[in-house]
Design a protein around this motif. Structure first.
Motif, PDB file in Angstrom:
ATOM      1  N   SER A   2       0.808  -1.211   0.000  1.00 11.53           N
ATOM      2  CA  SER A   2       0.000   0.000   0.000  1.00 11.53           C
ATOM      3  C   SER A   2       0.842   1.262   0.000  1.00 11.53           C
ATOM      4  CB  SER A   2      -0.930   0.007   1.217  1.00 11.53           C
ATOM      5  OG  SER A   2      -0.168  -0.069   2.411  1.00 11.53           O
ATOM      6  N   GLU A  38       1.195   6.921  -1.178  1.00 10.69           N
ATOM      7  CA  GLU A  38       0.139   5.921  -1.051  1.00 10.69           C
ATOM      8  C   GLU A  38      -0.147   5.342  -2.427  1.00 10.69           C
ATOM      9  OE1 GLU A  38      -4.058   6.987  -0.025  1.00 10.69           O
ATOM     10  OE2 GLU A  38      -3.537   5.970   1.855  1.00 10.69           O
ATOM     11  N   GLN A  39      -0.035   4.041  -2.567  1.00 11.37           N
ATOM     12  CA  GLN A  39      -0.101   3.430  -3.889  1.00 11.37           C
ATOM     13  C   GLN A  39      -1.441   3.658  -4.580  1.00 11.37           C
ATOM     14  OE1 GLN A  39       0.618  -0.773  -3.961  1.00 11.37           O
ATOM     15  NE2 GLN A  39       0.335  -0.948  -6.155  1.00 11.37           N
ATOM     16  N   ASP A  40      -2.533   3.519  -3.880  1.00  8.77           N
ATOM     17  CA  ASP A  40      -3.853   3.570  -4.516  1.00  8.77           C
ATOM     18  C   ASP A  40      -4.276   4.970  -4.914  1.00  8.77           C
ATOM     19  OD1 ASP A  40      -4.021   0.838  -4.199  1.00  8.77           O
ATOM     20  OD2 ASP A  40      -5.062   0.968  -2.277  1.00  8.77           O
ATOM     21  N   THR A  41      -3.826   5.981  -4.184  1.00  8.51           N
ATOM     22  CA  THR A  41      -4.269   7.355  -4.455  1.00  8.51           C
ATOM     23  C   THR A  41      -3.189   8.234  -5.045  1.00  8.51           C
ATOM     24  OG1 THR A  41      -3.692   8.152  -2.236  1.00  8.51           O
ATOM     25  CG2 THR A  41      -5.891   7.165  -2.532  1.00  8.51           C
ATOM     26  N   ALA A  43      -1.145   9.882  -3.190  1.00  4.24           N
ATOM     27  CA  ALA A  43      -0.926  10.960  -2.228  1.00  4.24           C
ATOM     28  C   ALA A  43       0.462  10.848  -1.614  1.00  4.24           C
ATOM     29  CB  ALA A  43      -1.988  10.917  -1.136  1.00  4.24           C
ATOM     30  N   GLN A 183       1.212   9.970 -10.693  1.00  7.28           N
ATOM     31  CA  GLN A 183      -0.134  10.464 -10.467  1.00  7.28           C
ATOM     32  C   GLN A 183      -0.859  10.712 -11.797  1.00  7.28           C
ATOM     33  OE1 GLN A 183       0.879  13.909  -8.172  1.00  7.28           O
ATOM     34  NE2 GLN A 183       0.719  12.845  -6.197  1.00  7.28           N
ATOM     35  N   ASP A 187      -4.255   8.804 -13.598  1.00  8.88           N
ATOM     36  CA  ASP A 187      -5.447   9.501 -14.075  1.00  8.88           C
ATOM     37  C   ASP A 187      -5.755   9.204 -15.536  1.00  8.88           C
ATOM     38  OD1 ASP A 187      -5.779  10.671 -11.600  1.00  8.88           O
ATOM     39  OD2 ASP A 187      -4.682  12.500 -12.125  1.00  8.88           O
TER      40      ASP A 187
END
Length: 316
Positions: A2, A38-41, A43, A183, A187
């Protein structure tokens, strides 16, 4: 998984003499920058940055000055007040944690980082291991489709129309740009995920292969059931064979016989990862150089046995 650690390093290529007296190159770190993400977001969670006072060679090569966005006077001032790697290395390991997952642009930085720990004789905690992903390769696969020419970080940032307010070739700035690329790809790329560059395959294509996992010793993997009782990958029948023959320091080969598919070769290979060994098992019908190494080694063993037999008779 994560949490990711985005990493970028700057170094100077120094030379030193090893135990054999050979003059060998060493990429000595001058700057290290890392950002936890943070891997999923995507951030950004935390960061680590420091310049490093060199020890192996206080002379900075002119190529290093050409690459870095500092004048010689600026870089000398930054390094003179910086900690040495003996002080910095343990702090960075503690910041990374016991099982870090690094992301870098290219595939050199983690290797250079580990070589600096080795040069300074800094050990890792028991059980420490790391893995890494090459975002440059992922970018090539998902965004350009061209695996021939490796794009620079600056070109990738420019092609994706990201802001380029910071200088490139500073470890901190390049780490930040790599996070921005991650990032942006999250997207813009459908079903984006991290994946590794496939290993370069040399030699014959196997009928079947199996990743046996990671072991403490080089040949502990021979206790695996797939090694003890090999099966034909085509029909699943048990195979008859003689014994495993070590053909190289990291390869053992077994010649087997299947009643239906005739002669098969199993190759057990190991690759060292820090203090552990990763094992792979593969089966071949046309083994090529693997079979050649197997037969050459068998002949050598047979000749040695004959010599020992002759010597025993002559001394009896």
């Amino acid at each position: 998984m994560s949490e990711l650690i985005f990493l970028d390093l700057e170094w100077n290529t120094a030379f030193y003499r090893n135990h054999e007296g050979e003059r060998v190159p060493f990429h000595e770190l001058l700057e290290i920058a890392a950002i936890k993400v943070e891997q999923d977001t995507g951030a950004m969670l935390d960061s680590f940055h420091s310049y490093i006072r060199p020890k192996a060679s206080r002379k900075i090569g002119f190529h290093t000055y050409d690459v870095l966005p500092y004048s010689p006077e600026e870089l000398d001032e930054l390094l003179s007040d910086a900690p040495g790697f003996l002080d910095l290395g343990p702090d960075f390991l503690h910041w990374c944690g016991p099982d870090p997952v690094f992301v870098e642009w290219g595939n050199n930085d983690v290797e250079v980082l580990l070589s600096n720990y080795k040069y300074h004789n800094l050990s890792f905690d028991a059980g420490w291991k790391c893995e890494y992903f090459d975002l440059q390769y992922i970018y090539q696969k998902l965004c350009t489709g061209d695996l021939g020419c490796q794009p620079s970080l600056e070109k990738a940032v420019t092609d994706l129309d990201l802001d380029t307010d910071l200088d490139f070739h500073s470890a901190w700035n390049d780490t930040y740009y790599t996070v921005l690329l991650y990032q942006t790809m999250m997207d813009r790329c459908a079903e984006f995920s991290l994946f590794r560059r496939p290993p370069k395959r040399k030699g014959p294509v196997p009928l079947w292969e199996l990743n046996l996992g990671v072991y403490e010793g080089r040949w502990v993997c021979k206790n695996h059931q797939a090694v003890i009782n090999p099966l034909c990958p085509t029909c699943g029948q048990p195979l008859s064979g003689r014994r495993w023959i070590r053909t190289t320091p990291t390869e053992q080969v077994l010649r087997c016989y299947c009643p239906e598919h005739r002669r098969l070769y199993f190759a057990l290979t190991v690759e060292q990862e820090e203090r552990h060994w990763r094992a792979q098992l593969a089966c071949y019908k046309d083994a090529g150089l693997i079979a050649d190494r197997y037969h050459k080694t068998c002949r050598r063993i047979k000749m040695c046995s004959k010599r020992r037999g002759s010597y025993s008779q002559s001394t009896a």
